[in-house]
Design an enzyme around this catalytic site. Structure first.
Site: not given
Length: 199
Positions: A124, A177
């Site tokens: 991610s 992220h």
């Protein structure tokens, strides 16, 4: 001979590791061994744990996932953006964008919680970097690159925080992220081939 597609190699590598983990007796052990555990890195930097295995997890964590949904979501975005970005950057620079964004993501997660013993896994952070690079390259606002990057980073940060607040069951690695997205923003222009940057 067809050109090497790094995007498809990354897809294949992630899927192959997922298959191996699915059939491995100690899938959880694999996550702990290859996942980014901030505390392990902190101990290694202090000389209290082996440095090489801890440093390797800065990259190996990108190829481990916490289930089919986690893998599918990341691979769908990689499939959607990978070929497009690779056409701009070329295979080598595309690989660098993915891996370095993932590295920045890992360092952001470690910097946020250096004493955490919870392993972080998944592509991610690297995928966030691809999204950041694509968003910056596609931007058509009146702002310059720095202004666009700042606005995009703010928007991405708010999205991550709101998602974590509304759906805490996802256990998002929010610092990773945000760090990966920032990495993509910072790398988007420097990694561009000169001929593309001159257009």
């Amino acid at each position: 001979m067809p050109n090497l597609s790094v995007s498809r190699l990354l897809l294949a590598a992630n899927m192959a590791v997922a298959l191996l983990a699915a059939f491995a007796a100690g899938a959880d052990s694999l996550a702990y061994a290859g996942g980014l555990m901030p505390l392990r890195l902190t101990l290694a930097l202090g000389g209290d744990a082996p440095l090489l295995p801890a440093a390797a997890t800065l990259f190996t964590h990108m190829f481990l996932h916490g289930g089919i949904a986690h893998l599918a979501f990341n691979m769908l975005i990689l499939a959607a953006l990978g070929d497009r970005l690779e056409a701009v950057y070329g295979p080598g620079r595309m690989a660098a964008l993915f891996l370095l964004s993932g590295l920045v993501a890992a360092l952001a997660q470690w910097g946020w919680a250096p004493q955490s013993a919870v392993p972080v896994i998944g592509a991610s952070g690297a995928i966030s970097g691809l999204i950041g690079a694509q968003a910056l390259l596609a931007g058509r606002s009146g702002r310059g690159p720095v202004g666009r990057a700042a606005a995009l980073l703010l928007a991405w940060t708010l999205i991550q925080l709101l998602t974590a607040l509304v759906m805490p069951e996802l256990n998002l690695a929010v610092p990773a992220h945000i760090g990966g997205f920032l990495g993509g923003l910072l790398l988007a222009w420097p990694l561009l081939p000169g001929a593309v940057r001159a257009r």
